[in-house]
Design a protein around this motif. Structure first.
Motif, short mmCIF file in Angstrom:
data_model
loop_
_atom_site.label_atom_id
_atom_site.label_comp_id
_atom_site.label_asym_id
_atom_site.label_seq_id
_atom_site.Cartn_x
_atom_site.Cartn_y
_atom_site.Cartn_z
N LYS A 1 4.27 0.71 3.10
CA LYS A 1 3.21 1.78 2.62
C LYS A 1 3.95 2.59 1.63
CE LYS A 1 0.00 1.33 5.41
NZ LYS A 1 -1.32 1.64 6.72
N THR A 2 5.31 3.85 2.30
CA THR A 2 6.45 4.76 1.98
C THR A 2 6.94 4.69 0.69
OG1 THR A 2 6.77 5.66 3.86
CG2 THR A 2 8.18 6.48 2.06
N PRO A 3 6.15 5.58 -0.61
CA PRO A 3 6.56 5.43 -1.92
C PRO A 3 8.41 4.83 -1.56
CG PRO A 3 4.98 7.40 -1.86
CD PRO A 3 5.58 6.90 -0.33
N ILE A 4 9.02 4.31 -2.39
CA ILE A 4 10.86 4.16 -2.74
C ILE A 4 11.20 5.38 -3.19
CG2 ILE A 4 12.47 2.53 -4.18
CD1 ILE A 4 10.84 1.43 -1.93
N ASP A 5 10.54 6.14 -3.84
CA ASP A 5 11.73 7.36 -4.29
C ASP A 5 11.50 8.19 -2.67
OD1 ASP A 5 8.77 8.00 -4.71
OD2 ASP A 5 9.36 9.65 -6.04
N GLU A 6 11.17 8.40 -2.22
CA GLU A 6 10.99 8.94 -0.50
C GLU A 6 11.65 8.59 -0.32
OE1 GLU A 6 9.01 11.98 -0.02
OE2 GLU A 6 8.50 11.64 -1.89
N ILE A 7 11.81 7.18 0.40
CA ILE A 7 12.91 6.50 0.97
C ILE A 7 14.23 6.59 0.48
CG2 ILE A 7 14.30 4.41 1.63
CD1 ILE A 7 10.88 3.41 1.28
N GLU A 8 14.19 6.72 -0.91
CA GLU A 8 15.62 7.22 -1.08
C GLU A 8 16.34 8.79 -1.07
OE1 GLU A 8 18.00 7.47 -5.88
OE2 GLU A 8 15.96 6.50 -5.83
#
Length: 440
Positions: free
Chosen positions: A382-389
């Motif tokens: 679920k976590t947005p990819i930009d937040e993971i980045e």
């Protein structure tokens, strides 16, 4: 309510299981994984039953919670719940063939579990020897005894396709449920896929069309919990409601979806002979047979080959990409819920760092991500990819995106060797390279 459950685990009292598999540590990892419901596992073992009684108390009908509140482990009684189950190995002869079938037995209370233990002891079972005890009873007789104690109990054939120890196993199983359970077949409401099969493979079997397909980790260590999980939608978390969901008898209680290990990574997916480094797909066996070309002995027939032999239809699936990029696989007949295939987060982190999952560099990143975003499942699904980045860097973010959309490389497992699932990258890590050279 949504309940993410892992219903097949083992305690430290089972053979080849980590000594870290204690209830408090399992609870700690469940929080990081995003699991809401665990099985205790191993309730036949007297020492483990003592720990169950010391650490758990019934908080709802057939549902147990931790008595302890330990801030050092970041767990409390509200984090997750437990249900009582045990894996039992039936070894016996039927139809002129040795049978070795593993079953998951579920009990609604400690009192019922203890009554079952007493019945097993009467029949010569050494419950002290292992958390996964061996009996000479057939699975049908096990279920008869269990339901005679309490009709709310139920049994699920576990890792149903494993060659050596399962219902459909090529080496010691049966071709159908009726052969194994006879007049008690009507009480077999579902089967467990095991790591070497996925739901779509099971959808091809006629007798499973109206039965549930559940997925569990069969974990022997805390980090591997949840690598396969079943997600329930329940009106209320009780033993009976969970059973109703598996029985498919209530519109308010159901299996919403499952989270899957890539079946190719399972150690019996393809047919092969590991000593001779021979591995065959079903297409290969049609041309070459199941005799090892190196040593001349029979190959261990894998899960995919066995499914092809028993299936009544070709694989039919639909795929759909969710808003977070996760590839969902659905049953066109709508008989079964969808599923998603994932790679465990610690393995994704390791590959993005060009190291092994056992590296000391992996755990701090795993802890950082699960603390920041809530759990492993939140990160993977679920976590947005930009937040993971922002939290873990571009390499990790892109690796998770590739896992979500299935853009990975796979070398299938066979004859007891786990397969290799590799996220696409420009170069291999030295450690991964050496593993591949050993296996292939």
């Amino acid at each position: 309510m949504e309940i993410i459950a892992d219903l097949h685990l083992h305690s430290k009292y089972s053979r080849a299981v980590s000594q870290s598999m204690t209830l408090p540590v399992m609870a700690q990892f469940a929080r990081q994984k995003g699991l809401n419901l665990l099985t205790t596992g191993d309730w036949t073992h007297p020492m483990w039953m003592r720990e169950i009684k010391s650490n758990l108390e019934e908080v709802n009908d057939g549902i147990y919670g931790l008595k302890i509140n330990d801030k050092r482990l970041k767990i409390n009684e509200n984090d997750l719940k437990f249900i009582l189950s045990v894996e039992i190995s039936s070894i016996y002869s039927q139809g002129g063939k040795a049978r070795r079938i593993h079953s998951l037995l579920f009990a609604p209370s400690i009192e019922v579990a203890e009554k079952m233990n007493a019945e097993l002891v009467k029949r010569g079972c050494n419950i002290h020897s292992d958390g996964r005890p061996i009996v000479g009873l057939t699975p049908r007789n096990l279920l008869e005894i269990l339901m005679g104690i309490d009709e709310r109990c139920f049994l699920i054939p576990c890792h149903a396709w494993t060659p050596w120890f399962s219902l459909y196993g090529s080496m010691s199983g049966f071709d159908n449920i009726d052969e194994c359970f006879g007049d008690y077949s009507k009480y077999i409401y579902g089967i467990e896929t095991g790591l070497s099969s996925d739901p779509a493979m099971n959808w091809r079997i006629d007798e499973l069309k109206n039965r549930s397909i559940i997925s569990c980790s069969d974990s022997h260590s805390p980090m591997k919990m949840g690598r396969e999980s079943t997600v329930f939608e329940l009106e209320k978390l009780t033993f009976d409601n969970l059973k109703k969901a598996i029985m498919r008898s209530s519109p308010k209680d159901k299996i919403a979806y499952t989270i899957e290990f890539y079946p190719e990574e399972g150690k019996y997916h393809y047919t092969g002979h590991r000593n001779c480094k021979v591995v065959y797909s079903p297409e290969d066996t049609k041309k070459k047979g199941t005799k090892c070309p190196v040593c001349g002995r029979g190959l261990t027939v894998g899960v995919m080959e066995r499914v092809e032999a028993l299936a009544s239809s070709p694989e039919k699936i639909l795929t759909q990409t969710g808003k977070s990029g996760v590839k969902w696989i659905t049953d066109p007949s709508r008989n079964h819920p969808p599923f998603a295939k994932l790679v465990p987060l610690n393995e994704v982190i390791a590959e993005s760092m060009q190291t092994s999952a056992a590296s000391v560099k992996v755990r701090p990143i795993f802890d950082l991500l699960t603390d920041k975003f809530g759990s492993e499942f939140e990160v993977l699904l679920k976590t947005p990819i930009d937040e993971i980045e922002k939290a873990g860097g571009e390499d990790l973010a892109q690796a998770i995106l590739k896992v979500r959309n299935g853009n990975i490389f796979i070398s299938p497992g066979y004859d007891g060797e786990y397969g290799i699932v590799k996220i696409e990258s420009s170069e291999k890590s030295p450690e991964k390279q050496s593993e591949q050279e050993v296996l292939f």
